[in-house]
Design an enzyme around this catalytic site. Sequence first.
Site, PDB file in Angstrom:
ATOM      1  N   ASN A   1      17.563   9.852 -17.127  1.00 34.86           N
ATOM      2  CA  ASN A   1      16.841   9.864 -18.396  1.00 34.86           C
ATOM      3  C   ASN A   1      17.559   9.013 -19.440  1.00 34.86           C
ATOM      4  O   ASN A   1      18.787   9.003 -19.532  1.00 34.86           O
ATOM      5  CB  ASN A   1      16.540  11.281 -18.899  1.00 34.86           C
ATOM      6  CG  ASN A   1      17.728  12.200 -18.951  1.00 34.86           C
ATOM      7  OD1 ASN A   1      18.677  12.045 -18.197  1.00 34.86           O
ATOM      8  ND2 ASN A   1      17.683  13.170 -19.848  1.00 34.86           N
TER       9      ASN A   1
ATOM     10  N   CYS B   1      11.915   9.816 -19.028  1.00 31.89           N
ATOM     11  CA  CYS B   1      12.473  10.707 -18.006  1.00 31.89           C
ATOM     12  C   CYS B   1      13.077   9.911 -16.844  1.00 31.89           C
ATOM     13  O   CYS B   1      12.640   8.794 -16.537  1.00 31.89           O
ATOM     14  CB  CYS B   1      11.377  11.593 -17.421  1.00 31.89           C
ATOM     15  SG  CYS B   1      10.683  12.789 -18.557  1.00 31.89           S
TER      16      CYS B   1
ATOM     17  N   CYS C   1       8.305  16.898 -15.098  1.00 28.98           N
ATOM     18  CA  CYS C   1       7.359  17.219 -16.176  1.00 28.98           C
ATOM     19  C   CYS C   1       5.964  16.700 -15.808  1.00 28.98           C
ATOM     20  O   CYS C   1       5.799  15.911 -14.870  1.00 28.98           O
ATOM     21  CB  CYS C   1       7.826  16.617 -17.495  1.00 28.98           C
ATOM     22  SG  CYS C   1       7.532  14.850 -17.638  1.00 28.98           S
TER      23      CYS C   1
ATOM     24  N   ASN D   1      16.376   8.060 -26.925  1.00 29.53           N
ATOM     25  CA  ASN D   1      16.429   7.153 -28.067  1.00 29.53           C
ATOM     26  C   ASN D   1      16.318   7.982 -29.338  1.00 29.53           C
ATOM     27  O   ASN D   1      15.679   9.035 -29.332  1.00 29.53           O
ATOM     28  CB  ASN D   1      15.261   6.152 -27.978  1.00 29.53           C
ATOM     29  CG  ASN D   1      15.405   5.035 -28.987  1.00 29.53           C
ATOM     30  OD1 ASN D   1      14.954   5.142 -30.117  1.00 29.53           O
ATOM     31  ND2 ASN D   1      16.054   3.978 -28.584  1.00 29.53           N
ATOM     32  N   ALA D   2      16.920   7.470 -30.418  1.00 29.36           N
ATOM     33  CA  ALA D   2      16.865   8.179 -31.704  1.00 29.36           C
ATOM     34  C   ALA D   2      15.418   8.363 -32.154  1.00 29.36           C
ATOM     35  O   ALA D   2      15.090   9.348 -32.824  1.00 29.36           O
ATOM     36  CB  ALA D   2      17.661   7.406 -32.755  1.00 29.36           C
TER      37      ALA D   2
ATOM     38  N   GLU E   1      12.705  10.372 -13.674  1.00 30.35           N
ATOM     39  CA  GLU E   1      11.756  10.085 -12.594  1.00 30.35           C
ATOM     40  C   GLU E   1      10.981   8.796 -12.872  1.00 30.35           C
ATOM     41  O   GLU E   1      10.789   7.950 -11.997  1.00 30.35           O
ATOM     42  CB  GLU E   1      10.750  11.238 -12.437  1.00 30.35           C
ATOM     43  CG  GLU E   1      11.354  12.568 -12.025  1.00 30.35           C
ATOM     44  CD  GLU E   1      11.793  13.431 -13.204  1.00 30.35           C
ATOM     45  OE1 GLU E   1      12.270  12.882 -14.222  1.00 30.35           O
ATOM     46  OE2 GLU E   1      11.656  14.654 -13.096  1.00 30.35           O
TER      47      GLU E   1
HETATM   48  N1  THU Z   1      13.548  14.882 -18.560  1.00 30.22           N
HETATM   49  C1  THU Z   1      13.579  14.189 -17.389  1.00 30.22           C
HETATM   50  O1  THU Z   1      14.341  13.221 -17.248  1.00 30.22           O
HETATM   51  N2  THU Z   1      12.736  14.570 -16.396  1.00 30.22           N
HETATM   52  C2  THU Z   1      11.832  15.581 -16.493  1.00 30.22           C
HETATM   53  O2  THU Z   1      11.049  15.804 -15.584  1.00 30.22           O
HETATM   54  C3  THU Z   1      11.772  16.402 -17.699  1.00 30.22           C
HETATM   55  C4  THU Z   1      12.693  16.028 -18.788  1.00 30.22           C
HETATM   56  C5  THU Z   1      14.428  14.450 -19.656  1.00 30.22           C
HETATM   57  C6  THU Z   1      13.718  13.904 -20.843  1.00 30.22           C
HETATM   58  C7  THU Z   1      14.729  14.152 -21.928  1.00 30.22           C
HETATM   59  O3  THU Z   1      15.645  13.070 -21.959  1.00 30.22           O
HETATM   60  C8  THU Z   1      15.463  15.393 -21.472  1.00 30.22           C
HETATM   61  O4  THU Z   1      15.176  15.543 -20.096  1.00 30.22           O
HETATM   62  C9  THU Z   1      15.067  16.650 -22.214  1.00 30.22           C
HETATM   63  O5  THU Z   1      13.703  16.845 -22.177  1.00 30.22           O
END
Ligand code: THU
Length: 159
Positions: free
Chosen positions: A59, A70, A108, A62-63, A72
Site C-alpha cells: 500500500n 491498496c 477491500c 498520500n497526505a 493489491e
Molecule cells: N489497504 C490495502 O492495502 N488493502 C486492502 O485490501 C485494504 C486496505 C490499505 C489502504 C490503506 O493504505 C491502509 O490499508 C488502511 O486502510
Amino acid sequence: MELKIELDIYEGRNGLPEVDRTLLEAAEKALENAYAPYSNYSVGAALLLEGGRIVIGNNQENAAYPSGLCAERVALFAAGAQFPKEKIERIAIATRSGVTDGNPAAPCGSCRQVLVEYEARQVAPIRIIMGGSEERVIVAASASDLMPLCFTWNVLKKH
Ligand code: THU
C-alpha cells in the site's frame, strides 16, 4: 436464490500448498516496503503469473488520503501495465499481526472489483491467499467467490 462460497481454512501453514506458501512469503516481504505513515497499517501483495513471474505490491499512501492505493491494486496494475498477456494465477495478501483477531485481512471491495474484472479479462480464476503473520490462512479459489453480484457481473466473461 441462495449463494454459497467455499473457502479453504488452514490453521498454520503446514497444509498450505507450497506454491501458496512461497507466494505468501513474497507478500510478507513486500509488506516491508509499504508506505503507510497515515494508517500505520502495512499490507503486502504478491501475484504469481503463469510462467512463474512474481509481481509484488504494497500500500502506498498520500497526505491527500484518497490518492493512495491498496497493495493489491498496486500489484494488479503493475502486472496489467507490464505483463498484460501473462495470466494471473493467484494473489497472496499479507498484513501485520496485531491488527486483526487472529484472522487474516481480506481485500477491500474496490480491490475485489478490480480482481473480478481481471479474472474476466483473462477468462481464468485468480486464487486468493489471505495470510500474513497470523496463524490462520484463508484461501478462495476465485475472486468472483468473494464478490458475487459485483458491478458489471452480468456482462463479465465467465471463466
Ligand atoms: N489497504 C490495502 O492495502 N488493502 C486492502 O485490501 C485494504 C486496505 C490499505 C489502504 C490503506 O493504505 C491502509 O490499508 C488502511 O486502510
